[in-house]
Design an enzyme around this catalytic site. Structure first.
Site, PDB file in Angstrom:
ATOM      1  N   TYR A  12       4.629  -1.809  -7.486  1.00 28.14           N
ATOM      2  CA  TYR A  12       4.354  -1.272  -8.815  1.00 28.14           C
ATOM      3  C   TYR A  12       5.688  -0.920  -9.488  1.00 28.14           C
ATOM      4  O   TYR A  12       6.754  -1.171  -8.924  1.00 28.14           O
ATOM      5  CB  TYR A  12       3.389  -0.082  -8.714  1.00 28.14           C
ATOM      6  CG  TYR A  12       2.043  -0.516  -8.162  1.00 28.14           C
ATOM      7  CD1 TYR A  12       1.297  -1.494  -8.819  1.00 28.14           C
ATOM      8  CD2 TYR A  12       1.545   0.000  -6.967  1.00 28.14           C
ATOM      9  CE1 TYR A  12       0.072  -1.922  -8.308  1.00 28.14           C
ATOM     10  CE2 TYR A  12       0.331  -0.429  -6.452  1.00 28.14           C
ATOM     11  CZ  TYR A  12      -0.403  -1.396  -7.131  1.00 28.14           C
ATOM     12  OH  TYR A  12      -1.597  -1.843  -6.621  1.00 28.14           O
ATOM     13  N   SER A  66      -5.936   8.685   2.794  1.00 29.87           N
ATOM     14  CA  SER A  66      -4.912   7.943   2.050  1.00 29.87           C
ATOM     15  C   SER A  66      -5.425   7.593   0.646  1.00 29.87           C
ATOM     16  O   SER A  66      -6.628   7.412   0.457  1.00 29.87           O
ATOM     17  CB  SER A  66      -4.599   6.662   2.839  1.00 29.87           C
ATOM     18  OG  SER A  66      -3.369   6.126   2.451  1.00 29.87           O
TER      19      SER A  66
HETATM   20  C1  LIG Z   1      -9.735   0.214  -1.303  1.00 35.35           C
HETATM   21  C2  LIG Z   1      -8.303   0.561  -1.162  1.00 35.35           C
HETATM   22  C3  LIG Z   1      -7.605   1.070  -2.244  1.00 35.35           C
HETATM   23  C4  LIG Z   1      -6.275   1.437  -2.111  1.00 35.35           C
HETATM   24  N1  LIG Z   1      -5.628   2.045  -3.163  1.00 35.35           N
HETATM   25  C5  LIG Z   1      -4.402   2.583  -2.982  1.00 35.35           C
HETATM   26  C6  LIG Z   1      -3.826   3.426  -3.944  1.00 35.35           C
HETATM   27  O1  LIG Z   1      -4.434   3.778  -4.924  1.00 35.35           O
HETATM   28  N2  LIG Z   1      -2.566   3.882  -3.725  1.00 35.35           N
HETATM   29  C7  LIG Z   1      -1.877   3.561  -2.597  1.00 35.35           C
HETATM   30  O2  LIG Z   1      -0.743   3.981  -2.447  1.00 35.35           O
HETATM   31  N3  LIG Z   1      -2.437   2.805  -1.647  1.00 35.35           N
HETATM   32  C8  LIG Z   1      -3.684   2.336  -1.801  1.00 35.35           C
HETATM   33  N4  LIG Z   1      -4.281   1.640  -0.793  1.00 35.35           N
HETATM   34  C9  LIG Z   1      -3.578   1.503   0.493  1.00 35.35           C
HETATM   35  C10 LIG Z   1      -4.016   2.616   1.436  1.00 35.35           C
HETATM   36  O3  LIG Z   1      -3.670   3.891   0.947  1.00 35.35           O
HETATM   37  C11 LIG Z   1      -3.397   2.426   2.822  1.00 35.35           C
HETATM   38  O4  LIG Z   1      -1.998   2.520   2.696  1.00 35.35           O
HETATM   39  C12 LIG Z   1      -3.780   1.091   3.426  1.00 35.35           C
HETATM   40  O5  LIG Z   1      -5.143   0.801   3.237  1.00 35.35           O
HETATM   41  C13 LIG Z   1      -3.493   1.079   4.916  1.00 35.35           C
HETATM   42  O6  LIG Z   1      -4.199   2.097   5.574  1.00 35.35           O
HETATM   43  P1  LIG Z   1      -5.517   1.810   6.474  1.00 35.35           P
HETATM   44  O7  LIG Z   1      -5.114   0.787   7.494  1.00 35.35           O
HETATM   45  O8  LIG Z   1      -5.826   3.153   7.078  1.00 35.35           O
HETATM   46  O9  LIG Z   1      -6.588   1.297   5.573  1.00 35.35           O
HETATM   47  C14 LIG Z   1      -5.613   1.242  -0.900  1.00 35.35           C
HETATM   48  C15 LIG Z   1      -6.314   0.696   0.163  1.00 35.35           C
HETATM   49  C16 LIG Z   1      -7.638   0.385   0.057  1.00 35.35           C
HETATM   50  C17 LIG Z   1      -8.359  -0.149   1.269  1.00 35.35           C
END
Ligand SMILES: Cc1cc2nc3c(=O)[nH]c(=O)nc-3n(C[C@H](O)[C@H](O)[C@H](O)COP(=O)(O)O)c2cc1C
Ligand SMILES: Cc1cc2nc3c(=O)[nH]c(=O)nc-3n(C[C@H](O)[C@H](O)[C@H](O)COP(=O)(O)OP(=O)(O)OC[C@H]3O[C@@H](n4cnc5c(N)ncnc54)[C@H](O)[C@@H]3O)c2cc1C
Length: 750
Positions: free
Chosen positions: A571, A412
C-alpha cells in the site's frame, strides 16, 4: 527383477535387504566404493518413533540396532556456565560403523551380493539392470549424470562444522556454547556406544577463519578443539575419522526418479545434522521404496508411487531442519537471552518441538519456563503475578505505554469489504464484537482508510468524517463495555493498490467502473492492466499526511486504544519503502533512509497528535519475496528507524508488494522476521502469518520470538479461539456476565 544399488550406506544397504526380502528370487547387487571399515563419522541418532517405523519393515535389523544402541532421555544445554537439563526425549545412538556392519550382515544373510571397493563411475554401465537405486550419498554421481532430469538444488550453508569423536561418555544429548577470542563455538555431542561419543564442532565462518581453522589439517583441528574444550572434555581426547571442516549442503531435487533410476537418502535430500535425521530419512526411503515395489508390478509406477509417498514427509523434515540450522547459524543473536529462555529457544528451534509437546515430555522444565515468563511479564506490565501456578505464556499481560493487554493473543486486521462510503456498520460491530467476546487481548479493526481516495475498494472502511468516528465509537464502546479486550485502529492508504474490486470479485483487480484517481511514489501500476498511479508531488504528500493526522484525531475521538500505521503489503507507505515500487530520484527515493523519509514524516505527524500515553505500532512487510526488493536485513533497518521515531511495537508481516512475488509459505513462515527484528533492534514485535495452534503461540512467546501473536484466519474460523485455548490449557478466562452459566459447562466434542 535384477536391481543394482549404488552405495553401501544406510540407504543402499537397507534398500537392498528389503528388496531381497520382497522376493528372494530378486537379484540384488550393492556396489560400494569403500571397504566396510572405511566409513566416515562416528555415531548417528535415532528416536524411538523412527525405530518403531523401521521395525515394521525388518524387525531383525531393528533388533540388531537396539542391541548395539546406547539410549538416553536427557538433553543438556551448557551456556555461560549454567547447565539446563530437559528430560523425556527418547533417543538412541548407534555407531555408524556398527549400523553398516549389521546391515551388511543382514544383506548377506538374505542373499544380497555386496561388492565393496567397487566404484561405479558411470551408471550407464548398469543399464542391463531392471532397477538402479542411486544411494550414493550427498555427492551422488548418478544425480549429477542425469542432472537435467533430477534438477538438483544445493544450498551450501555458511557455518563450518567438523565431525569428531571422543572417549567421553556423555550421559545426555549435550550442547555446549562457548565463546573465545575468535567468536562463539557450538558443540553437538552424544554417546553412541559405551565409552564413545560423537562431538560435532560448529562455528560461523568468520570465527572459524579467525581461529585459523581454514588452514588446519585434522591434527591441528584436534589440537585446537581439545584445548578449547579442555574443561568440557575432562581429560578425554578427541579423535578424528576423515574429519575435515565442511559446510553443510542442503540438497533438494525436483524429481527423484528418471526411467528405472531412483534417488535414495542423501543423494535425494539432506537434512542438517542438528535434527539428527539423515540416516533415519535414508532408511525410511528404503522402506517406502520396497513397499512401492511390492504394491506395483511395473517399476515406473512403483517409483512414481514411492516419490509421491515420500516427498511430503521428507520436505516437512527438511523445513524443520532448515529452521534448526538457521538457529545454529544465528546463535550469536540469542546468546544474551536469559539462560532459561535460551534453552527453551534451542529446544523449540525446529518448530517440531513446541511448548505443548515439550510439556508432555518434560512438565517440570516447561513449568519453570512458564514461571520465569510470568515473572518477566509481571515486571514488564507492572501487574503483580497472581498466586498459584504460572499461566501459559499467552495468558500473561503485556504493557505498551499506558495500554495494558490482558493476554498476548490478538485478532489480526482483516478487511471486510462490507462498508458503504467508508462507514462501518452492524457487520463490523458483530464481526469485531464477537472476536472481542472470544477472549483475545487485542482486536485490530481492519485497514481503515484516511480518505475516500485512500480506499482499496468501495467496500473498505474509512475514518475521514465525524460520522465515521461516531460509527467506530459505537464498536469501540461495545468492545470496552462487553469484553476485557482492547481495540486497535489500523490506518492505511491503498496507494497504487487502490480503486480495486471487492476481494471476492477480483483481488487487486482494478474497478471496471466507478474508480477514482490513485497515488503512489512512482507511476508504476500494480498489474500491467491496473490504473497507472500518479507519482506524488510534495503537495500530494502534504495532503495525505494531513489525512493521516485527521484520521488519527478521529480515531482518538472514537476511543481506540492503539494506533497502527499500515506500511506493509504494497500500500502507499509500503510502496515508498520498497525499491521495486519507489523509483523516485528526489530525496524520497534511492537509499533506504530516503525511501523511509515520507513514511516517517507521516508517522511523526500522527505521533504528534496521538496522545503520549497511547502506543503506536507499524505493520511492515519484512520482505518483498522478490529479487531486488526489501529483504529481512533491510526490515531490521526499517524497524530501527521506526524505533528511533517512537514506534512502540512492530507488526511484522511480509510480501504483497508485487503480484509475481515468490513467498515461501509454511507454518509460522513470517515469525523468523519478527524474531530477528526483536533481537537485533531491541523493539517489541508482533508475529503474524500461519500461526494457529495454542502450542505455537506459547512457543513463540516463551522463546522470545515475538511479544504478541496475531491470528487472522484462525479467528475467522473460531472467534472464540482464545477461550478454547484457555479451556484446553486449563486456564480460567472469565466469561462475560450473561454467559456466567458457562463456568459450570463441560464441552464435549466427540
Ligand atoms: C480476509 C482478510 C483480510 C485481511 N485484511 C487485512 C487488513 O486489513 N490489514 C492488514 O494489515 N492485513 C490484512 N490481512 C492479513 C492478515 O492480517 C494476516 O496478516 C494474514 O492473514 C496472515 O495471518 P493468518 O495466517 O493468521 O491468516 C487480511 C487477511 C485476511 C484473511
Ligand atoms: C557431521 C554429520 C553428522 C551427522 N549426524 C547424523 C545423525 O546423528 N543422525 C543421522 O541420522 N544422520 C546423521 N548424519 C547424516 C547421515 O550421515 C546421512 O544422512 C546418511 O549417512 C545418509 O545415508 P546414505 O546411505 O544416503 O548416504 P551415505 O551414508 O553417504 O552413503 C553413501 C555411500 O555411497 C558410496 N558411494 C558414493 N559414490 C559411489 C560410487 N560412485 N560408487 C560406489 N559407491 C559410492 C559412499 O562411499 C557411501 O558409502 C550426519 C551427517 C554429518 C555430515
Amino acid at each position: 527383477m535384477k536391481a543394482a544399488v549404488i552405495g553401501g550406506g544406510p540407504a543402499g544397504l537397507f534398500a537392498a535387504l528389503l528388496l531381497k526380502k520382497n522376493d528372494p528370487k530378486h537379484e540384488v547387487h550393492v556396489y560400494e566404493r569403500n571397504r566396510l571399515e572405511e566409513t566416515f563419522g562416528f555415531g548417528v541418532v535415532f528416536s524411538d518413533a523412527t525405530e518403531q517405523a523401521l521395525a515394521a519393515a525388518d524387525p531383525e535389523t531393528t533388533a540388531a540396532m537396539a542391541a548395539a544402541s546406547h539410549r538416553w532421555d536427557l538433553i543438556e544445554i551448557h551456556h555461560r556456565g549454567k547447565r539446563f537439563t530437559s528430560a523425556g526425549h527418547a533417543f538412541s545412538g548407534l555407531s555408524r560403523k556398527a549400523l553398516l556392519h549389521l546391515l551388511a550382515a543382514r544383506c548377506r544373510a538374505l542373499g544380497v551380493e555386496i561388492c565393496f571397493q567397487r566404484e561405479i563411475a558411470d551408471p550407464e554401465t548398469l543399464r542391463l539392470f531392471d532397477l538402479i537405486v542411486a544411494a550414493d550419498g550427498s555427492n551422488s554421481i548418478v544425480r549429477e549424470r542425469y542432472r537435467e532430469h533430477f534438477r538438483p538444488q544445493t544450498d551450501i550453508r555458511p557455518n563450518k562444522f567438523v565431525w569428531l569423536g571422543t572417549s567421553k561418555p556423555f550421559p545426555a544429548f549435550t550442547f555446549y556454547f562457548k565463546e573465545d577470542g575468535h567468536g562463539l563455538w557450538r558443540v553437538h555431542a552424544y554417546q553412541y556406544e559405551p565409552g564413545f561419543s560423537t562431538f560435532i564442532v560448529e562455528a560461523r565462518e568468520e570465527t572459524w577463519k579467525a581461529a585459523g581453522m581454514d588452514r588446519a589439517d585434522e591434527a591441528m583441528t584436534i589440537a585446537f578443539c581439545e584445548k578449547l574444550f579442555a574443561t568440557e572434555l575432562e581429560g578425554h581426547r578427541l579423535v578424528s575419522n576423515r574429519s575435515i571442516w565442511r559446510s553443510f549442503p542442503t540438497i533438494r531435487n525436483a524429481a527423484w526418479r528418471h526411467g528405472n533410476i531412483v534417488l535414495l537418502g542423501d543423494a535425494a535430500h539432506t537434512a542438517h545434522f542438528s535434527v539428527g535425521s539423515g540416516t533415519k530419512l535414508a532408511m525410511e526411503d528404503a522402506v517406502a521404496l520396497a513397499e512401492s515395489l511390492r504394491a506395483h508390478r511395473e517399476i515406473p509406477q512403483a517409483l512414481e508411487a514411492y516419490e509421491s509417498v515420500r516427498r511430503p514427509p521428507v520436505e516437512s523434515l527438511q523445513r524443520a531442519a532448515q529452521a534448526s540450522l538457521q538457529w545454529f547459524e544465528d546463535t550469536e543473536r540469542y546468546v544474551d537471552l536469559p539462560e532459561i529462555q535460551f534453552a527453551f529457544a534451542l529446544l523449540t528451534r525446529s518448530l517440531r518441538v513446541t511448548h505443548g509437546n515439550l510439556r508432555e515430555r518434560d512438565p517440570g522444565f516447561v513449568s519453570r519456563v512458564d514461571s520465569w515468563f510470568a515473572d518477566e511479564a509481571a515486571r514488564q506490565s507492572q501487574v503483580p503475578r497472581a498466586p498459584g501456578p504460572a499461566p501459559p505464556p499467552m495468558f500473561t499481560p503485556f504493557r505498551l505505554r499506558g495500554l495494558l493487554l490482558e493476554n498476548r493473543v490478538a485478532v489480526s486486521p482483516m478487511c471486510q469489504y462490507s462498508a458503504e462510503n467508508g462507514m462501518p456498520d452492524d457487520w463490523h460491530l458483530v464481526h469485531l464484537g464477537a472476536r472481542a467476546m472470544g477472549g483475545a487481548g487485542l482486536i485490530f479493526a481492519e485497514m481503515t482508510d484516511v480518505s475516500a481516495e485512500a480506499r482499496i475498494s468501495p467496500g473498505c472502511t474509512g475514518i475521514y468524517t465525524p460520522e465515521h468516528a461516531k460509527a467506530w465509537k459505537r464498536i469501540v464502546e461495545f468492545v470496552h463495555a462487553q469484553s476485557r479486550a482492547k481495540i486497535a485502529m489500523q490506518l492505511g492508504h491503498a496507494g497504487r493498490k487502490g480503486a480495486t474490486k471487492l476481494s471476492w470479485e477480483g483481488d487487486n483487480e482494478p474497478l471496471s467502473t466507478g474508480g477514482w484517481p490513485i497515488l503512489a511514489p512512482s507511476a508504476v501500476p500494480y498489474y500491467p492492466h491496473s490504473q497507472v498511479p500518479k507519482a506524488m508531488t510534495r503537495a500530494d504528500m502534504d495532503h495525505v499526511t494531513a489525512d493521516f493526522v485527521r484520521a488519527a484525531g478521529l480515531s482518538l475521538e472514537a476511543g481506540f486504544d492503539l494506533l497502527e500505521i499500515h506500511m506493509a503489503h504494497g500500500y502507499l507507505l509500503a510502496s515508498f519503502i520498497s525499491p521495486i515500487t519507489n523509483r523516485r530520484e528526489d530525496e524520497y527515493g534511492g537509499p533506504l533512509e530516503n525511501r523511509m523519509r515520507y513514511p516517517l514524516e507521516v508517522f511523526d505527524a500522527v505521533r504528534r497528535v496521538w496522545p503520549e500515553e497511547k502506543p503506536m505500532s507499524v505493520r511492515i512487510s519484512a520482505t518483498d519475496w522478490f529479487p531486488g526488493g526489501i529483504g529481512p536485513a533491510d526490515s531490521v533497518e526499517v524497524a530501527r528507524m521506526l524505533k528511533a521515531h517512537g514506534c512502540d511495537i512492530v507488526d511484522v508481516s511480509a510480501g504483497q508488494t508485487v503480484p509475481d512475488q515468490k513467498p515461501v509459505y509454511g507454518r509460522l513462515f513470517q515469525t523468523p522476521f519478527a524474531d530477528r527484528i526483536r533481537h537485533e533492534v531491541g523493539i517489541a514485535t508482533m508475529a503474524v502469518g500461519n500461526i494457529s495452534s495454542y502450542a505455537d503461540v506459547n512457543t513463540i512467546l516463551a522463546s522470545g520470538r515475538a511479544d504478541l501473536c496475531l491470528l487472522a484466519r484462525a479467528h475467522l474460523w473460531d472467534p472464540y479461539w482464545t477461550r478454547h485455548a484457555a479451556h484446553d490449557l486449563g486456564y480460567a478466562l472469565p466469561w462475560p456476565d450473561p454467559y456466567e452459566s458457562m463456568n459450570a459447562y463441560k464441552p464435549r466434542f466427540t
